[in-house]
Motif scaffolding. Structure first.
Motif, PDB file in Angstrom:
ATOM      1  N   LEU A  26      -8.804  -7.700 -40.657  1.00  0.00           N
ATOM      2  CA  LEU A  26      -9.564  -7.100 -41.754  1.00  0.00           C
ATOM      3  C   LEU A  26      -8.719  -7.010 -43.013  1.00  0.00           C
ATOM      4  CD1 LEU A  26     -12.086  -5.657 -42.821  1.00  0.00           C
ATOM      5  CD2 LEU A  26     -11.174  -3.520 -41.883  1.00  0.00           C
ATOM      6  N   LEU A  27      -7.465  -6.591 -42.867  1.00  0.00           N
ATOM      7  CA  LEU A  27      -6.579  -6.492 -44.023  1.00  0.00           C
ATOM      8  C   LEU A  27      -6.332  -7.861 -44.646  1.00  0.00           C
ATOM      9  CD1 LEU A  27      -3.919  -3.870 -42.834  1.00  0.00           C
ATOM     10  CD2 LEU A  27      -5.687  -3.567 -44.571  1.00  0.00           C
ATOM     11  N   SER A  28      -6.161  -8.880 -43.795  1.00  0.00           N
ATOM     12  CA  SER A  28      -5.938 -10.221 -44.339  1.00  0.00           C
ATOM     13  C   SER A  28      -7.172 -10.724 -45.079  1.00  0.00           C
ATOM     14  CB  SER A  28      -5.569 -11.189 -43.214  1.00  0.00           C
ATOM     15  OG  SER A  28      -6.643 -11.327 -42.291  1.00  0.00           O
ATOM     16  N   SER A  29      -8.360 -10.406 -44.556  1.00  0.00           N
ATOM     17  CA  SER A  29      -9.597 -10.816 -45.225  1.00  0.00           C
ATOM     18  C   SER A  29      -9.769 -10.086 -46.546  1.00  0.00           C
ATOM     19  CB  SER A  29     -10.795 -10.544 -44.305  1.00  0.00           C
ATOM     20  OG  SER A  29     -12.005 -10.928 -44.933  1.00  0.00           O
ATOM     21  N   LEU A  30      -9.518  -8.773 -46.554  1.00  0.00           N
ATOM     22  CA  LEU A  30      -9.635  -7.988 -47.792  1.00  0.00           C
ATOM     23  C   LEU A  30      -8.609  -8.445 -48.822  1.00  0.00           C
ATOM     24  CD1 LEU A  30     -10.249  -4.379 -46.383  1.00  0.00           C
ATOM     25  CD2 LEU A  30     -11.905  -5.888 -47.503  1.00  0.00           C
ATOM     26  N   THR A  31      -7.442  -8.814 -48.369  1.00  0.00           N
ATOM     27  CA  THR A  31      -6.413  -9.304 -49.289  1.00  0.00           C
ATOM     28  C   THR A  31      -6.860 -10.594 -49.965  1.00  0.00           C
ATOM     29  OG1 THR A  31      -4.673  -8.316 -47.924  1.00  0.00           O
ATOM     30  CG2 THR A  31      -4.018 -10.018 -49.487  1.00  0.00           C
ATOM     31  N   GLY A  32      -7.442 -11.501 -49.179  1.00  0.00           N
ATOM     32  CA  GLY A  32      -7.926 -12.753 -49.751  1.00  0.00           C
ATOM     33  C   GLY A  32      -9.038 -12.526 -50.768  1.00  0.00           C
ATOM     34  N   ILE A  33      -9.975 -11.626 -50.431  1.00  0.00           N
ATOM     35  CA  ILE A  33     -11.068 -11.314 -51.365  1.00  0.00           C
ATOM     36  C   ILE A  33     -10.527 -10.657 -52.627  1.00  0.00           C
ATOM     37  CG2 ILE A  33     -13.158  -9.929 -51.664  1.00  0.00           C
ATOM     38  CD1 ILE A  33     -13.697 -10.328 -48.669  1.00  0.00           C
ATOM     39  N   GLY A  34      -9.553  -9.755 -52.441  1.00  0.00           N
ATOM     40  CA  GLY A  34      -8.957  -9.079 -53.594  1.00  0.00           C
ATOM     41  C   GLY A  34      -8.264 -10.049 -54.527  1.00  0.00           C
ATOM     42  N   TYR A  85     -20.147 -12.188 -63.231  1.00  0.00           N
ATOM     43  CA  TYR A  85     -20.965 -11.386 -62.311  1.00  0.00           C
ATOM     44  C   TYR A  85     -21.416 -12.211 -61.101  1.00  0.00           C
ATOM     45  CZ  TYR A  85     -21.212  -7.561 -65.685  1.00  0.00           C
ATOM     46  OH  TYR A  85     -20.898  -6.516 -66.527  1.00  0.00           O
ATOM     47  N   TRP A  86     -21.873 -13.409 -61.348  1.00  0.00           N
ATOM     48  CA  TRP A  86     -22.341 -14.253 -60.260  1.00  0.00           C
ATOM     49  C   TRP A  86     -21.211 -14.564 -59.265  1.00  0.00           C
ATOM     50  CZ3 TRP A  86     -26.818 -15.560 -58.302  1.00  0.00           C
ATOM     51  CH2 TRP A  86     -27.971 -15.436 -59.052  1.00  0.00           C
ATOM     52  N   LEU A  87     -20.103 -15.003 -59.808  1.00  0.00           N
ATOM     53  CA  LEU A  87     -18.990 -15.349 -58.913  1.00  0.00           C
ATOM     54  C   LEU A  87     -18.451 -14.124 -58.167  1.00  0.00           C
ATOM     55  CD1 LEU A  87     -17.034 -17.928 -61.127  1.00  0.00           C
ATOM     56  CD2 LEU A  87     -18.436 -18.385 -59.097  1.00  0.00           C
ATOM     57  N   SER A  88     -18.423 -12.985 -58.828  1.00  0.00           N
ATOM     58  CA  SER A  88     -17.977 -11.745 -58.167  1.00  0.00           C
ATOM     59  C   SER A  88     -18.941 -11.357 -57.053  1.00  0.00           C
ATOM     60  CB  SER A  88     -17.848 -10.624 -59.186  1.00  0.00           C
ATOM     61  OG  SER A  88     -16.882 -10.923 -60.157  1.00  0.00           O
ATOM     62  N   GLY A  89     -20.262 -11.484 -57.362  1.00  0.00           N
ATOM     63  CA  GLY A  89     -21.254 -11.154 -56.328  1.00  0.00           C
ATOM     64  C   GLY A  89     -21.160 -12.074 -55.128  1.00  0.00           C
ATOM     65  N   ILE A  90     -21.003 -13.385 -55.436  1.00  0.00           N
ATOM     66  CA  ILE A  90     -20.864 -14.347 -54.328  1.00  0.00           C
ATOM     67  C   ILE A  90     -19.623 -14.045 -53.497  1.00  0.00           C
ATOM     68  CG2 ILE A  90     -20.421 -16.765 -53.796  1.00  0.00           C
ATOM     69  CD1 ILE A  90     -22.189 -17.473 -56.218  1.00  0.00           C
ATOM     70  N   THR A  91     -18.541 -13.720 -54.191  1.00  0.00           N
ATOM     71  CA  THR A  91     -17.295 -13.394 -53.481  1.00  0.00           C
ATOM     72  C   THR A  91     -17.468 -12.167 -52.599  1.00  0.00           C
ATOM     73  OG1 THR A  91     -15.982 -14.327 -55.292  1.00  0.00           O
ATOM     74  CG2 THR A  91     -14.859 -12.845 -53.768  1.00  0.00           C
ATOM     75  N   ALA A  92     -18.118 -11.137 -53.135  1.00  0.00           N
ATOM     76  CA  ALA A  92     -18.346  -9.919 -52.353  1.00  0.00           C
ATOM     77  C   ALA A  92     -19.252 -10.203 -51.156  1.00  0.00           C
ATOM     78  CB  ALA A  92     -18.956  -8.844 -53.245  1.00  0.00           C
ATOM     79  N   GLY A  93     -20.294 -11.033 -51.371  1.00  0.00           N
ATOM     80  CA  GLY A  93     -21.197 -11.373 -50.264  1.00  0.00           C
ATOM     81  C   GLY A  93     -20.497 -12.159 -49.168  1.00  0.00           C
ATOM     82  N   VAL A  94     -19.706 -13.138 -49.629  1.00  0.00           N
ATOM     83  CA  VAL A  94     -18.939 -13.922 -48.638  1.00  0.00           C
ATOM     84  C   VAL A  94     -17.961 -13.031 -47.888  1.00  0.00           C
ATOM     85  CG1 VAL A  94     -17.219 -15.757 -48.392  1.00  0.00           C
ATOM     86  CG2 VAL A  94     -19.198 -16.103 -49.873  1.00  0.00           C
ATOM     87  N   GLY A  95     -17.359 -12.088 -48.626  1.00  0.00           N
ATOM     88  CA  GLY A  95     -16.427 -11.168 -47.978  1.00  0.00           C
ATOM     89  C   GLY A  95     -17.120 -10.313 -46.935  1.00  0.00           C
ATOM     90  N   LEU A 122     -19.982 -11.057 -45.357  1.00  0.00           N
ATOM     91  CA  LEU A 122     -20.350 -11.925 -44.239  1.00  0.00           C
ATOM     92  C   LEU A 122     -19.134 -12.233 -43.372  1.00  0.00           C
ATOM     93  CD1 LEU A 122     -22.452 -13.700 -42.833  1.00  0.00           C
ATOM     94  CD2 LEU A 122     -21.847 -15.538 -44.422  1.00  0.00           C
ATOM     95  N   SER A 123     -18.005 -12.453 -44.034  1.00  0.00           N
ATOM     96  CA  SER A 123     -16.779 -12.718 -43.295  1.00  0.00           C
ATOM     97  C   SER A 123     -16.381 -11.518 -42.437  1.00  0.00           C
ATOM     98  CB  SER A 123     -15.644 -13.058 -44.268  1.00  0.00           C
ATOM     99  OG  SER A 123     -14.408 -13.175 -43.575  1.00  0.00           O
ATOM    100  N   PHE A 124     -16.561 -10.318 -42.982  1.00  0.00           N
ATOM    101  CA  PHE A 124     -16.231  -9.105 -42.235  1.00  0.00           C
ATOM    102  C   PHE A 124     -17.126  -8.969 -41.002  1.00  0.00           C
ATOM    103  CE2 PHE A 124     -17.156  -4.606 -41.413  1.00  0.00           C
ATOM    104  CZ  PHE A 124     -15.886  -4.166 -41.074  1.00  0.00           C
ATOM    105  N   ILE A 125     -18.437  -9.261 -41.158  1.00  0.00           N
ATOM    106  CA  ILE A 125     -19.377  -9.152 -40.033  1.00  0.00           C
ATOM    107  C   ILE A 125     -19.047 -10.175 -38.954  1.00  0.00           C
ATOM    108  CG2 ILE A 125     -21.801  -9.396 -39.356  1.00  0.00           C
ATOM    109  CD1 ILE A 125     -22.557  -8.336 -42.149  1.00  0.00           C
ATOM    110  N   LEU A 126     -18.817 -11.434 -39.372  1.00  0.00           N
ATOM    111  CA  LEU A 126     -18.471 -12.477 -38.409  1.00  0.00           C
ATOM    112  C   LEU A 126     -17.155 -12.174 -37.700  1.00  0.00           C
ATOM    113  CD1 LEU A 126     -19.447 -15.701 -40.412  1.00  0.00           C
ATOM    114  CD2 LEU A 126     -20.653 -14.687 -38.477  1.00  0.00           C
TER     115      LEU A 126
END
Length: 346
Positions: free
Chosen positions: A8-16, A37-47, A49-53
């Motif tokens: 989780l920390l590695s994923s959050l670090t990458g998103i950050g 805004y669009w790219l930030s939203g996409i990044t947050a959504g991917v993050g 989804l990545s957290f759920i997976l």
């Protein structure tokens, strides 16, 4: 820290890091506000989804690790009847499989250790018993002679003869123990020679001619017309033959028959001694070559020796690279056999 927390920390670090890059790009006027805004939203959504997976995919990993940990604790507490299920990714299945192999080998090692300890205690008890019996007889007869209890010459000589026999028996037991220990420790130099079994059979029979005549036993020798020489140490193989023949004479009925046979069996020479005695029960044959094991549970000195003869015979045959065994039917006699390698001239 748990595995899931690390991921989780590695994923959050990458998103950050990605969000920081977007903010820097916006501040440098590389992106307008909508793109930001669009790219930030996409990044947050991917993050997200990545957290759920990640949460779903790491559950079997955590389960596998937890089970391995649990079984490790059980092994540390001495419980080796454990097995880890093969679940999770291929690497974890391989880890679980190797863990199960390790657990099985540890169980096997501890079982062998417990068996060796049990055998050691049994050996000490048997040695103590077999040494104590003749020593007690010698002591009692010597004390009787010292106290001048025996007055007539005939009884005096009988007591002396008993002391002599018990001393001989004690010396034989000590010799057998030493020989067995030397064989098991491979302390004797193995120097086999090509020898003919028929000559060995005849010479061994001559040594027991008195006992055979005493019980009026008939002896048959079954040999092929041409018998190859075998690699053996004659003195040691004669010891094996003598032990088997002595047992056959002891357990044969009066006027019974003993058959000595030798035959070629592949690259080995098979020698057998068959009697018409009472036979041996199936559960006894599995242990009959153990040290100090005797079918006679009363351990009477009139019904056999110390129970080392067959153990010594087995060690000698195995030293020659052969095998030894017995076929017996209760009430129908026994056939003891052993093999030695055939001599191949070069």
């Amino acid at each position: 820290m748990k595995l899931r927390t690390y991921l989780l920390l590695s994923s959050l670090t990458g998103i950050g890091v990605l969000l920081i890059c977007l903010f820097v790009s916006y501040s440098k006027m590389l992106l307008n506000i909508n793109q930001f805004y669009w790219l930030s939203g996409i990044t947050a959504g991917v993050g997200l989804l990545s957290f759920i997976l990640q949460h779903l995919l790491t559950r079997p990993l955590e389960k596998s690790i937890a089970q391995i940990t649990q079984q490790t604790v059980r092994i540390a507490e001495g419980d080796f009847h454990t097995e880890v299920p093969l679940i999770g990714p291929q690497e974890f299945k391989l880890l679980a499989q190797q863990f199960n192999v390790m657990s099985f080998k540890l169980k096997e090692s501890f079982d062998n250790l417990h068996h060796s300890e049990s055998a050691r205690r049994e050996l000490i008890a048997n040695v103590s018993h077999d040494l104590r019996t003749p020593l007690a007889s010698i002591q009692s007869f010597v004390e009787a002679l010292e106290d001048d209890v025996i007055q007539d010459e005939e009884t005096f000589q009988r007591y002396l003869n008993t002391i002599r026999l018990e001393t001989k028996r004690l010396g034989g037991l000590i010799h057998d123990l030493f020989e067995l220990s030397s064989l098991e420790a491979k302390g004797e130099i193995f120097d086999p020679l090509p020898c003919h079994a028929d000559e060995l059979l005849i010479s061994t029979l001559e040594s027991f001619s008195f006992h055979l005549t005493e019980k009026k036993l008939n002896v048959e020798i079954e040999l092929p017309d041409k018998l190859p020489a075998a690699l053996m140490m004659p003195t040691q193989i004669k010891r094996v033959l003598s032990n088997l023949l002595q047992n056959a004479i002891q357990h044969s009925p009066v006027e019974g028959k003993i058959v000595l046979a030798a035959a070629e069996e592949g690259q080995y020479l098979r020698i057998s001694v068959t009697d018409e005695g009472q036979g041996i029960e199936a559960e006894e044959t599995a242990r009959i070559f153990e040290r100090f094991y005797r079918i006679d549970k009363a351990r009477s000195k009139n019904n056999g020796g110390a129970g080392l003869g067959l153990a010594i015979a087995q060690s000698i045959v195995e030293l020659h690279g052969g095998a030894i065994g017995v076929h017996s039917v209760q009430g129908a006699g026994s056939c003891f056999w052993f093999t030695v390698p055939i001599y191949i001239s070069r």
